[in-house]
Design a protein around this motif. Sequence first.
Motif, PDB file in Angstrom:
ATOM      1  N   PHE A   1       0.848  -1.187   0.000  1.00 32.19           N
ATOM      2  CA  PHE A   1       0.000   0.000   0.000  1.00 32.19           C
ATOM      3  C   PHE A   1       0.884   1.237   0.000  1.00 32.19           C
ATOM      4  CE2 PHE A   1       0.492  -0.238   4.582  1.00 32.19           C
ATOM      5  CZ  PHE A   1       0.235   1.015   5.091  1.00 32.19           C
ATOM      6  N   ILE A   2       0.289   2.372  -0.318  1.00 34.95           N
ATOM      7  CA  ILE A   2       1.021   3.628  -0.414  1.00 34.95           C
ATOM      8  C   ILE A   2       1.151   4.203   0.990  1.00 34.95           C
ATOM      9  CG2 ILE A   2       1.003   5.970  -1.345  1.00 34.95           C
ATOM     10  CD1 ILE A   2      -0.673   4.758  -3.707  1.00 34.95           C
TER      11      ILE A   2
ATOM     12  N   VAL B   1       9.696  16.063  -2.790  1.00 32.08           N
ATOM     13  CA  VAL B   1       8.909  14.861  -2.542  1.00 32.08           C
ATOM     14  C   VAL B   1       9.394  13.809  -3.519  1.00 32.08           C
ATOM     15  CG1 VAL B   1       6.618  13.796  -2.666  1.00 32.08           C
ATOM     16  CG2 VAL B   1       6.860  16.094  -1.746  1.00 32.08           C
ATOM     17  N   MET B   2       9.656  12.620  -3.007  1.00 34.38           N
ATOM     18  CA  MET B   2      10.074  11.501  -3.857  1.00 34.38           C
ATOM     19  C   MET B   2       9.001  10.417  -3.805  1.00 34.38           C
ATOM     20  SD  MET B   2      14.157  11.138  -3.040  1.00 34.38           S
ATOM     21  CE  MET B   2      14.425   9.913  -4.328  1.00 34.38           C
TER      22      MET B   2
ATOM     23  N   LEU C   1      10.936   3.523  -4.797  1.00 33.75           N
ATOM     24  CA  LEU C   1      10.700   3.667  -3.362  1.00 33.75           C
ATOM     25  C   LEU C   1       9.830   2.542  -2.802  1.00 33.75           C
ATOM     26  CD1 LEU C   1      10.418   7.523  -3.168  1.00 33.75           C
ATOM     27  CD2 LEU C   1      12.256   6.085  -2.347  1.00 33.75           C
ATOM     28  N   TYR C   2       9.706   1.466  -3.577  1.00 34.98           N
ATOM     29  CA  TYR C   2       9.077   0.243  -3.061  1.00 34.98           C
ATOM     30  C   TYR C   2       9.985  -0.337  -1.988  1.00 34.98           C
ATOM     31  CZ  TYR C   2       8.035  -4.727  -2.713  1.00 34.98           C
ATOM     32  OH  TYR C   2       7.763  -5.983  -2.239  1.00 34.98           O
TER      33      TYR C   2
ATOM     34  N   VAL D   1       5.400  -1.780   0.971  1.00 39.61           N
ATOM     35  CA  VAL D   1       4.928  -0.405   0.827  1.00 39.61           C
ATOM     36  C   VAL D   1       5.563   0.255  -0.398  1.00 39.61           C
ATOM     37  CG1 VAL D   1       4.509  -0.039   3.296  1.00 39.61           C
ATOM     38  CG2 VAL D   1       6.716   0.564   2.331  1.00 39.61           C
ATOM     39  N   TYR D   2       4.841   1.216  -0.937  1.00 37.95           N
ATOM     40  CA  TYR D   2       5.372   2.156  -1.910  1.00 37.95           C
ATOM     41  C   TYR D   2       5.385   3.498  -1.188  1.00 37.95           C
ATOM     42  CZ  TYR D   2       5.210  -1.146  -5.720  1.00 37.95           C
ATOM     43  OH  TYR D   2       5.444  -2.228  -6.531  1.00 37.95           O
ATOM     44  N   ASN D   3       6.564   4.011  -0.906  1.00 35.30           N
ATOM     45  CA  ASN D   3       6.707   5.231  -0.126  1.00 35.30           C
ATOM     46  C   ASN D   3       6.516   6.482  -0.967  1.00 35.30           C
ATOM     47  OD1 ASN D   3       7.831   4.404   2.677  1.00 35.30           O
ATOM     48  ND2 ASN D   3       9.009   3.174   1.232  1.00 35.30           N
ATOM     49  N   VAL D   4       5.875   7.464  -0.372  1.00 35.50           N
ATOM     50  CA  VAL D   4       5.837   8.834  -0.867  1.00 35.50           C
ATOM     51  C   VAL D   4       6.502   9.623   0.257  1.00 35.50           C
ATOM     52  CG1 VAL D   4       4.411  10.791  -1.558  1.00 35.50           C
ATOM     53  CG2 VAL D   4       3.699   8.448  -2.133  1.00 35.50           C
ATOM     54  N   ILE D   5       7.709  10.134  -0.007  1.00 40.81           N
ATOM     55  CA  ILE D   5       8.531  10.721   1.046  1.00 40.81           C
ATOM     56  C   ILE D   5       8.728  12.215   0.818  1.00 40.81           C
ATOM     57  CG2 ILE D   5      10.773  10.669   2.203  1.00 40.81           C
ATOM     58  CD1 ILE D   5      11.085   7.782   1.220  1.00 40.81           C
ATOM     59  N   SER D   6       8.343  12.981   1.815  1.00 37.73           N
ATOM     60  CA  SER D   6       8.618  14.416   1.833  1.00 37.73           C
ATOM     61  C   SER D   6       9.948  14.597   2.564  1.00 37.73           C
ATOM     62  CB  SER D   6       7.492  15.144   2.562  1.00 37.73           C
ATOM     63  OG  SER D   6       7.738  16.512   2.601  1.00 37.73           O
ATOM     64  N   ILE D   7      10.906  15.225   1.912  1.00 42.06           N
ATOM     65  CA  ILE D   7      12.255  15.347   2.469  1.00 42.06           C
ATOM     66  C   ILE D   7      12.458  16.755   3.010  1.00 42.06           C
ATOM     67  CG2 ILE D   7      14.722  15.140   1.958  1.00 42.06           C
ATOM     68  CD1 ILE D   7      13.642  13.458  -0.554  1.00 42.06           C
ATOM     69  N   TYR D   8      12.998  16.814   4.229  1.00 40.26           N
ATOM     70  CA  TYR D   8      13.280  18.089   4.882  1.00 40.26           C
ATOM     71  C   TYR D   8      14.730  18.115   5.342  1.00 40.26           C
ATOM     72  CZ  TYR D   8       8.271  18.916   5.074  1.00 40.26           C
ATOM     73  OH  TYR D   8       6.956  19.124   4.733  1.00 40.26           O
TER      74      TYR D   8
END
Length: 148
Positions: free
Chosen positions: A17-18, A81-82, A87-88, A97-104
């Motif tokens: 899942f995402i 955002v990646m 990113l699986y 998981v399939y990641n949606v990553i916000s990078i800071y």
Amino acid sequence: MAEYTREIRELIGNRPFILVGSTIVVINDKKEILFQHRSDTEEWGLPGGAMEIGETLEQTAERELYEETGLKAKTLKFVDVMSGKELYFKYPNGDEVYNVISIYLAEGINGKLAMNDGESLALKYFSLNNLPSQMDERAKLIIEKYFL
């Protein structure tokens, strides 16, 4: 694991899942990057984690930074955002998981390094020319794309 993620896992099992979350890059005065030796994968990764219900991505970053490292940032500078198939991730327990990553990028760090949430085996700064050998693939992607 956040309560929401746990509830979803009870419904879908290990199926992919995402998963939306934030990753925080902390760079010290020596230009070294903070890594977390994760207890679930036994790899070195960047601090971060999944968004909880009602949070913004920045709030997720603030919470995860403190929970995983004991640190707080004066400001969190949004980097990107990646997402996508690279990113699986499949955890050792089989969860996919399939990641949606916000990078800071954390700026104005204060506090003392502390492992507060039981997700870490160690916290350590590494220089860019001496990165950990057992590094999480997601961390590699972020470091290579934005910090090398």
